[in-house]
Design an enzyme around this catalytic site. Structure first.
Site, short mmCIF file in Angstrom:
data_model
loop_
_atom_site.label_atom_id
_atom_site.label_comp_id
_atom_site.label_asym_id
_atom_site.label_seq_id
_atom_site.Cartn_x
_atom_site.Cartn_y
_atom_site.Cartn_z
N GLN A 126 34.37 46.88 43.52
CA GLN A 126 35.59 46.06 43.52
C GLN A 126 36.78 46.86 42.99
OE1 GLN A 126 35.51 43.08 40.46
NE2 GLN A 126 37.08 41.82 41.41
N GLY A 127 37.82 46.99 43.81
CA GLY A 127 39.01 47.75 43.39
C GLY A 127 40.16 46.84 43.01
N TYR A 128 40.14 46.34 41.80
CA TYR A 128 41.20 45.45 41.32
C TYR A 128 42.07 46.14 40.26
CZ TYR A 128 39.88 40.90 43.44
OH TYR A 128 39.65 39.84 44.29
N SER A 129 41.49 46.36 39.06
CA SER A 129 42.29 46.85 37.94
C SER A 129 42.89 48.22 38.21
CB SER A 129 41.43 46.93 36.68
OG SER A 129 41.03 45.65 36.28
N GLU A 245 33.09 28.83 43.89
CA GLU A 245 32.03 28.21 43.11
C GLU A 245 31.03 29.24 42.59
OE1 GLU A 245 28.84 26.42 46.17
OE2 GLU A 245 30.69 25.28 45.95
N ASN A 361 38.60 37.07 28.02
CA ASN A 361 38.48 35.70 27.53
C ASN A 361 39.85 35.12 27.15
OD1 ASN A 361 35.82 36.24 27.98
ND2 ASN A 361 35.11 35.36 26.06
N GLU A 362 40.79 35.99 26.85
CA GLU A 362 42.15 35.50 26.58
C GLU A 362 42.79 35.00 27.88
OE1 GLU A 362 40.87 38.36 25.30
OE2 GLU A 362 40.60 37.40 23.35
#
Lengths: 375, 350
Positions: A126-129, A245, A361-362
């Site tokens: 996954q290439g997100y950040s 989901e 989590n923030e």
């Protein structure tokens, strides 16, 4: 109100458990139990065993290999996978890319990619950040410039889990840098990791493990038929995936197994302080399991996706997972040098990632504040 | 698996909530608390009319055979409204009679409870007992029970002694009344050469009845938590500082999110406790679940009540606002029938 599973659901659980116990290879089970390194081949071996049984992608539509199980059966299955101590099913292809293709992909894209994901022919990441875009994902800068029948992609991704195993990567890229609304310039593309111009560099984490990477793109040519959904709709796709989901975000089964192992491991510890910490964690897990089942029950009845509820499960689930590693560390003899003790120390370090990854989590609290509480 | 109230449970909870909103708002409650008796007979009469006093009793004695799950929604509504009438103490007494009484004793007591004609209390805790249910020194000759909830309003009391559990008329004991920190009437119960009728059963009977009351206290706490969370959220949306609602500040957003998560976790455990006291087939399983629930509810009651006051600022400290009274109720409920430490001992020993 009835907190019990129905006899049919219980029978289903028994069937799943019996099959998993009979078919999970002993060496893989041992590796998971001792927190040993799992190789690409280990992960794919288990994936293929489940694929052969027809159980690797229960949530997919039946025509693509799904089992047709209802949400409770799927939850039970996932819980049992965790409880038996099977290698994890890497979600990037099976649950993430597949969900996107099933919702937004063309027929040709589905036919091209889904069977290979199902059979474990392609390993996905996954290439997100990006270095400058973590929690503020929409600020991403990796650019994709349309050039005839393809895009030229240039930029960098970071914290890319198992990119060094991957055959393919799905990426959020910026196709329009001029947009007033920065979300609208983002697109979702699929890229062959073997394409010229792709470089993977390992990032070693504090436990010494190579799990995440930096991925560099230098004018990588990506055919335009590997764009998913419309150009500029990548943010819509990403948001869909966020609310998609997910039934076992709390990882109840795995935590139950680890709790049982910890109780066994620490059974000779008699001090009340440790016992109380363990009891409180066990109770936290009991509460999370019921909370998870309450959400599942609501999903089953309303047919609505869980939405921001998933964020709550992620927060509590990861806190519990970390709590378990803290107690395991505490239970170990401080002077121990055996393999398991060392593995537990590394595990403690490694699991700090859980409250950071997949939306810290923030960020999850921001989501609940906005979506559930209207702040 | 099903986590919803059934239609009857939901209808009952809704009608109780409507009644309380209309006739038991914060101002009305203040008047009741300020009255000499510290509870309203009129309200009690309405509870009886709504079936609340008969619901958990056997149909043989004018009841409907309901359990803790049937009462959950009712107790949540009580927690939201901070009801002071001695409802759970009366049910606790009735349960002891129902489980330990002879047919004649049951016939004498239970229909009167069902119809709302009498109230009960369970006089058990003694000085130095903390939360240990087995710590009983009183005898029929001589005894003193501490801080018995509902004692001032009770017509009859169930009293534990070293020789068993007894049913006694209030006129045959002395009650030194006081108010709890959350404005409920309670009393020390003192007796000498008590004339009383014995019920069958000892510690196990007491444990079972107190577990039932504990499960109801968990549900009541969930209602109080709901009010605390909702009122705090409303305050964050309306209170302005630096020209903006304070709910726009992330430091506060994350804290109220944690309050809501704590509330959901508490609700889950209240569901567990109530369904286990209704359906558990062995005592250890019941005790373990009730203790687990009480630990979580005790911890989260403290967390939510403290944060609710903090996020309300000075207003949260004020006697005038309901939130400070909810704080008191949650503080009491965290202790009632055993605090988290007590239940950790029991949970870990099972």
């Amino acid at each position: 109100m009835d907190l019990n599973y129905s006899p049919e659901e219980q029978a289903f659980r028994d069937e799943v458990r019996a099959w998993l116990n009979a078919n999970l290879p002993a060496d893989l089970k041992e590796k998971v139990a001792s927190y040993a390194h799992l190789s690409r081949e280990d992960l794919l071996r288990w994936h293929r065993i489940l694929a052969k049984k027809g159980w690797v992608a229960p949530g997919w539509p039946k025509e693509w290999g799904g089992t047709g199980w209802n949400v409770v059966q799927r939850y039970i299955f996932e819980e049992e996978l965790g409880y038996v101590g099977a290698p994890p099913l890497i979600p990037f292809g099976l649950t993430m890319c597949a969900a996107v293709l099933l919702r937004f992909g063309t027929e040709a894209q589905k036919k091209r990619f889904l069977p290979r994901i199902y059979n474990g022919d392609d390993f996905w990441c996954q290439g997100y950040s990006e270095p400058g875009s973590g929690s503020d994902l929409a600020s991403l800068k990796t650019k994709a410039v349309r050039n005839g029948d393809s895009y030229l992609v240039t930029g960098q991704k970071i914290w890319t889990t198992l990119a060094h195993y991957a055959d393919w990567i799905f990426c959020l890229v910026r196709t329009d840098p001029s947009g007033e609304k920065r979300q609208e310039g983002i697109s979702f593309i699929l890229m062959d990791m073997k394409s010229p111009g792709v470089t993977v560099r390992p990032l070693i984490l504090m436990d010494g493990a190579h799990e995440v990477n930096e991925v560099f793109f230098d004018e990588v040519k990506v055919p335009a038929d590997q764009l998913v959904h419309e150009e500029g709709k990548g943010w819509t796709v990403a948001k869909y995936l966020l609310g998609h989901e997910r039934l076992n975000t709390g990882r109840i089964g795995g935590s139950k197994r680890e709790l049982a192992a910890l109780k066994e491991y620490a059974k000779d510890r008699k001090d009340a302080r440790f016992r109380d910490r363990l009891a409180r964690l066990e109770i936290e897990l009991m509460a999370l399991e019921i909370t998870n089942l309450r959400f599942l029950d609501r999903m089953r009845r309303t047919g609505q996706p869980p939405g921001a509820d998933v964020s709550m499960l992620k927060i509590k689930g990861t806190e519990i997972q970390q709590g378990l590693t803290e107690l395991a560390l505490q239970a170990a003899d401080p002077a121990a040098s055996d393999e398991l003790s060392v593995a537990l120390q590394k595990r403690y370090m490694s699991m700090r990632k859980t409250t950071i990854y997949a939306g810290s989590n923030e960020i999850q609290r921001n989501i609940i504040a906005k979506m559930t509480l209207g702040l | 698996m099903n986590f919803d109230y059934n239609e009857e449970q939901q209808l009952l909870a809704d009608s109780v909530r409507r009644f309380l909103q209309k006739d038991y708002d914060f101002e009305k409650r203040k008047q009741i608390v300020a009255s000499p008796q510290g509870a309203s007979d009129q309200v009690w009469g309405t509870f009886a009319q709504m079936g609340l006093t008969s619901l958990p009793l056997s149909p043989d004695y004018g009841g409907f055979g309901g359990g803790a799950v049937d009462l959950m929604g009712v107790l949540e509504a009580f927690g939201e409204a901070l009801v002071v009438e001695p409802y759970v103490p009366t049910l606790l007494g009735a349960l002891l009679v129902a489980k330990g009484g002879s047919a004649a004793q049951k016939q004498a007591i239970l229909p009167a409870v069902a119809e709302g004609r009498i109230k009960l209390a369970f006089a058990h805790t003694e000085a130095g007992a903390r939360f240990d249910l087995s710590h009983v020194k009183a005898t029929l000759e001589k005894g003193e029970k501490k801080a018995v909830l509902g004692a001032p309003q009770a017509d009859k009391l169930v009293v534990s002694t070293t020789s068993g559990v007894y049913l006694v008329d209030k006129k045959d004991v002395e009650v030194k009344a006081h108010r709890t920190i959350d404005d409920r009437a309670a009393g020390d119960v003192i007796f000498r050469k008590m004339k009383a009728e014995q019920l069958q059963g000892g510690l196990e009977l007491v444990e079972e009845a107190v577990d039932f009351a504990t499960a109801l206290a968990c549900a009541e706490a969930v209602g109080a938590m709901k009010y605390a969370c909702d009122a705090t959220l409303e305050y964050l949306k309306t209170r302005k500082q630096f020209g903006v609602p304070i709910g726009t500040f992330q430091a506060l957003q994350h804290r109220i999110v944690d309050m809501y998560i704590a509330q959901e976790q508490a609700r889950s455990m209240a569901c567990l406790a109530c369904s286990k006291v209704d359906s558990s087939e062995n005592a250890d399983d019941r005790k373990r679940s009730v203790s687990a629930a009480k630990i979580k509810i005790g911890d989260n009651a403290r967390h939510i009540s403290q944060e609710a006051v903090q996020l309300h600022g000075g207003m949260g400290m004020s006697e005038e606002l309901k939130i400070s009274h909810t704080f008191r109720r949650l503080t009491l409920l965290a202790q009632l029938y055993g605090d988290a430490d007590h239940h950790l001992e029991r949970f870990s020993s099972l």
